[in-house]
Design a protein around this motif. Structure first.
Motif, mmCIF file in Angstrom:
data_model
loop_
_atom_site.group_PDB
_atom_site.id
_atom_site.type_symbol
_atom_site.label_atom_id
_atom_site.label_comp_id
_atom_site.label_asym_id
_atom_site.label_seq_id
_atom_site.Cartn_x
_atom_site.Cartn_y
_atom_site.Cartn_z
ATOM 1 N N VAL A 166 1.060 -1.069 -0.052
ATOM 2 C CA VAL A 166 -0.101 0.122 0.289
ATOM 3 C C VAL A 166 0.287 0.762 0.113
ATOM 4 C CG1 VAL A 166 -1.604 -1.545 1.638
ATOM 5 C CG2 VAL A 166 0.101 -0.414 2.769
ATOM 6 N N PRO A 167 0.570 2.289 -0.679
ATOM 7 C CA PRO A 167 1.239 3.899 -0.402
ATOM 8 C C PRO A 167 1.437 3.687 1.018
ATOM 9 C CG PRO A 167 -1.160 3.648 -1.840
ATOM 10 C CD PRO A 167 -0.416 2.466 -0.769
ATOM 11 N N VAL A 168 3.079 4.822 1.277
ATOM 12 C CA VAL A 168 2.957 4.950 2.667
ATOM 13 C C VAL A 168 1.955 5.536 3.857
ATOM 14 C CG1 VAL A 168 4.686 6.190 2.294
ATOM 15 C CG2 VAL A 168 5.025 4.953 4.353
ATOM 16 N N SER A 169 1.234 6.689 2.694
ATOM 17 C CA SER A 169 0.661 7.310 3.408
ATOM 18 C C SER A 169 -0.113 6.340 3.728
ATOM 19 C CB SER A 169 -0.488 8.293 2.068
ATOM 20 O OG SER A 169 -0.447 7.756 1.103
ATOM 21 N N GLU A 170 -0.877 5.259 3.257
ATOM 22 C CA GLU A 170 -2.128 4.141 3.879
ATOM 23 C C GLU A 170 -1.413 3.740 5.273
ATOM 24 O OE1 GLU A 170 -4.337 2.223 1.547
ATOM 25 O OE2 GLU A 170 -4.192 4.029 -0.003
ATOM 26 N N LEU A 171 -0.954 4.166 5.676
ATOM 27 C CA LEU A 171 0.135 3.024 6.503
ATOM 28 C C LEU A 171 -0.280 4.026 8.096
ATOM 29 C CD1 LEU A 171 3.986 2.291 5.981
ATOM 30 C CD2 LEU A 171 1.520 1.024 6.019
ATOM 31 N N ARG A 172 -0.768 3.553 9.014
ATOM 32 C CA ARG A 172 -1.327 3.918 10.185
ATOM 33 C C ARG A 172 -0.927 4.026 11.542
ATOM 34 N NH1 ARG A 172 -2.171 7.343 7.035
ATOM 35 N NH2 ARG A 172 -4.946 7.464 5.597
ATOM 36 N N ASN A 173 -0.880 4.156 12.528
ATOM 37 C CA ASN A 173 -0.087 4.417 13.603
ATOM 38 C C ASN A 173 -1.191 3.676 14.613
ATOM 39 O OD1 ASN A 173 2.616 6.074 12.599
ATOM 40 N ND2 ASN A 173 2.896 5.448 15.215
ATOM 41 N N LYS A 174 -1.044 2.926 16.212
ATOM 42 C CA LYS A 174 -1.517 2.435 17.100
ATOM 43 C C LYS A 174 -2.092 3.896 17.484
ATOM 44 C CE LYS A 174 -1.550 -1.326 18.510
ATOM 45 N NZ LYS A 174 -1.188 -2.290 19.140
ATOM 46 N N PRO A 175 -3.034 3.466 18.645
ATOM 47 C CA PRO A 175 -2.813 5.302 19.599
ATOM 48 C C PRO A 175 -2.263 4.725 20.594
ATOM 49 C CG PRO A 175 -4.786 3.456 19.850
ATOM 50 C CD PRO A 175 -4.167 3.146 18.644
ATOM 51 N N VAL A 176 -1.154 4.941 20.498
ATOM 52 C CA VAL A 176 -0.134 4.917 21.268
ATOM 53 C C VAL A 176 1.136 5.765 21.630
ATOM 54 C CG1 VAL A 176 1.821 2.667 22.710
ATOM 55 C CG2 VAL A 176 -0.067 2.165 21.023
ATOM 56 N N VAL A 177 1.221 6.755 22.416
ATOM 57 C CA VAL A 177 1.919 7.779 22.319
ATOM 58 C C VAL A 177 3.719 7.565 22.849
ATOM 59 C CG1 VAL A 177 -0.115 9.858 22.615
ATOM 60 C CG2 VAL A 177 1.457 8.661 24.871
ATOM 61 N N THR A 178 3.432 6.916 23.634
ATOM 62 C CA THR A 178 4.505 6.464 23.874
ATOM 63 C C THR A 178 5.848 5.416 22.952
ATOM 64 O OG1 THR A 178 4.202 4.004 24.761
ATOM 65 C CG2 THR A 178 4.393 6.179 26.381
ATOM 66 N N GLN A 179 5.419 4.321 21.681
ATOM 67 C CA GLN A 179 5.729 4.127 21.065
ATOM 68 C C GLN A 179 5.613 4.489 19.368
ATOM 69 O OE1 GLN A 179 7.462 2.363 24.091
ATOM 70 N NE2 GLN A 179 7.261 1.200 21.463
ATOM 71 N N ASN A 180 6.257 3.978 18.465
ATOM 72 C CA ASN A 180 6.671 4.036 16.757
ATOM 73 C C ASN A 180 5.947 3.029 16.513
ATOM 74 O OD1 ASN A 180 6.489 5.101 13.723
ATOM 75 N ND2 ASN A 180 8.315 5.481 14.386
ATOM 76 N N ASP A 181 4.522 2.908 16.574
ATOM 77 C CA ASP A 181 3.966 1.559 16.320
ATOM 78 C C ASP A 181 2.939 1.691 15.097
ATOM 79 O OD1 ASP A 181 3.545 -0.913 16.685
ATOM 80 O OD2 ASP A 181 2.088 -1.075 18.780
ATOM 81 N N LEU A 182 2.885 0.918 14.054
ATOM 82 C CA LEU A 182 2.058 0.815 13.397
ATOM 83 C C LEU A 182 1.443 -0.292 12.846
ATOM 84 C CD1 LEU A 182 3.949 0.701 9.425
ATOM 85 C CD2 LEU A 182 3.219 2.784 11.000
ATOM 86 N N PHE A 183 -0.732 -0.565 12.970
ATOM 87 C CA PHE A 183 -1.102 -1.831 13.068
ATOM 88 C C PHE A 183 -0.599 -2.201 12.213
ATOM 89 C CE2 PHE A 183 -4.028 1.803 14.288
ATOM 90 C CZ PHE A 183 -5.020 1.376 15.180
ATOM 91 N N GLU A 184 -0.568 -1.876 11.049
ATOM 92 C CA GLU A 184 -0.350 -3.753 10.449
ATOM 93 C C GLU A 184 0.807 -2.682 9.331
ATOM 94 O OE1 GLU A 184 -3.668 -5.069 8.587
ATOM 95 O OE2 GLU A 184 -3.758 -2.567 7.386
ATOM 96 N N LEU A 185 1.443 -4.454 8.630
ATOM 97 C CA LEU A 185 2.413 -3.433 7.736
ATOM 98 C C LEU A 185 2.497 -4.670 6.321
ATOM 99 C CD1 LEU A 185 5.272 -2.060 6.804
ATOM 100 C CD2 LEU A 185 6.175 -3.916 7.981
ATOM 101 N N PRO A 186 1.115 -4.357 5.359
ATOM 102 C CA PRO A 186 1.345 -5.339 4.086
ATOM 103 C C PRO A 186 1.921 -4.561 3.159
ATOM 104 C CG PRO A 186 -1.169 -3.265 4.651
ATOM 105 C CD PRO A 186 0.537 -3.008 5.688
ATOM 106 N N VAL A 187 2.844 -5.971 2.993
ATOM 107 C CA VAL A 187 3.978 -6.032 2.314
ATOM 108 C C VAL A 187 3.889 -6.870 1.200
ATOM 109 C CG1 VAL A 187 5.262 -5.647 3.781
ATOM 110 C CG2 VAL A 187 5.538 -7.770 3.289
#
Length: 406
Positions: free
Chosen positions: A381-402
């Motif tokens: 998916v385009p990088v713009s569609e990657l979404r962070n989880k609601p975790v202010v302490t971590q740089n953490d994505l919901f998922e990483l489709p590859v």
């Protein structure tokens, strides 16, 4: 010099919709920025590299939550979503001075470089087993690879029964989330502590070749850890030991996918994989903010003062791209940069992360194996569609489709 009270507080977005933009705003606010954590909790954030290094070694900043004026005044509710990070129990994370040295020494004696290096074979076996299980054109690499690898590794290291891992996943999701309902906060913390206590009790009854057993056996000597300290230390190391490495692997893949020229350098062997790990730690640090230190007296920071009794967080996402430390191209991902090893993404000073070597080892095994199997791997998916989880302490994505392209 001012306390900075006149400064408008930057409210951290609980949904983490624009982490890069938020980090840039924090950095622009100066080395000491007025911040509001989710739940309306006012704190200060150090956002520049040099000032962060100084504060992380400043004895006027302590981990004892009882120094926090807002806590003393009853302004921080016991069911605040981030209370498990601000007040996680008595461990080496939450004490200073002689107590910290005692706990840190015992953990260091158990988590030796030899023990970490002995994990290499197990990490390699787990990595190739997970890669063997990847199937299909498009997969969620986080769920299928980046998450299970560190979780299995930390379970092995700490001697945690693998049958508990699915429930621990659910509990840590709530533990880190800024959106966990108040009614579930205390229950989550209680259940997590219960699982850790069960593990400690099992290792006391039947020790094994694992870190928990080593801590239990050390607690029987003269300079020892209490059961409460072992439980809190175990929870700390499991939490930090898997979350950081998950994000490190995920963010490295995103960076290599969006920088094909950099990917070509490492795939050709011109640049070592360790450079990918270190530049990812700097540029896309797994930990956005670390909670929390408390000022025992007024502490000057730049042209402001961190007031006595106030709380400080370390905004690693902001200071990792500090141009004063990394030059005018600090915002760029560049595995050939000379300052890639200058970051402090695993902390600095007495409380530097004890699991840094293990995290580096895992990523250093996982990434070359992944790209050795799928050298053409790319985002689905385009990088713009990657979404962070609601975790202010971590740089953490919901998922990483590859796409798994060989």
């Amino acid at each position: 010099m001012t306390t900075g009270i006149e400064q408008t507080r930057i409210a951290l977005d609980p949904f983490v919709t624009d982490l890069e933009g938020e980090s840039a705003r924090l950095r622009a606010a100066g080395p000491l920025a007025a911040v509001e954590l989710p739940g309306g909790v006012p704190v200060w954030a150090v956002t520049h590299h040099a000032e962060a290094k100084a504060l992380l070694t400043d004895p006027r900043l302590v981990k004892d939550i009882n120094v926090w004026g807002a806590w003393q005044r009853g302004e921080i509710p016991a069911d605040w979503a981030l209370i498990g990070l601000a007040n996680p129990g008595r461990s080496m994370l939450t004490v200073d001075g002689a107590d910290h040295r005692r706990m840190r020494t015992l953990v260091a004696q158990a988590l030796t470089p030899r023990r970490v290096e002995r994990m290499r074979e197990r990490i390699t076996t787990l990595t190739h087993g997970l890669l063997d299980g990847l199937a299909g054109d498009v997969v969620d690499l986080k769920a299928a690879f980046a998450y299970p690898l560190p979780m299995y590794v930390i379970a092995d290291l700490m001697g945690i029964d693998e049958s508990k891992l699915p429930r621990l996943k659910e509990l840590f999701e709530k533990f880190f989330s800024t959106l966990t309902p108040p009614a579930e906060v205390i229950a989550t913390l209680t259940e997590l502590a219960g699982i850790m206590a069960e593990t400690v009790a099992a290792k006391r009854a039947q020790p094994g070749d694992d870190l928990t057993s080593a801590l239990v056996l050390a607690s029987e000597g003269g300079d020892h850890l209490t059961d409460e300290e072992i439980v809190s230390t175990l929870q700390l190391m499991v939490a930090a030991g898997h979350e950081t490495t998950i994000s490190l692997i995920v963010n490295a893949v995103v960076n290599l996918s969006t920088h094909p020229d950099q990917r070509a350098l490492v795939l050709s062997g011109e640049v070592d994989w360790s450079a990918v790990v270190e530049e990812t730690l700097r540029h896309s640090t797994p930990t956005s903010h670390v909670l929390i230190r408390f000022a025992t007296e007024d502490v000057p920071v730049g042209d402001k003062v961190l007031p006595a009794g106030d709380a400080l967080i370390v905004s690693y996402g902001a200071l990792g791209r500090d141009e004063q430390a990394h030059g005018p191209t600090a915002a760029e991902f560049d595995i050939t940069r000379e300052t890639k090893n200058r970051h402090i993404s695993f902390g600095h000073g007495p409380h530097v992360c004890p699991g840094a070597a293990l995290s580096r080892l895992e990523a250093g095994v996982a990434l070359p194996a992944l790209y050795g199997r799928f050298p053409g791997l790319d985002l689905a998916v385009p990088v713009s569609e990657l979404r962070n989880k609601p975790v202010v302490t971590q740089n953490d994505l919901f998922e990483l489709p590859v796409r798994l392209t060989s």
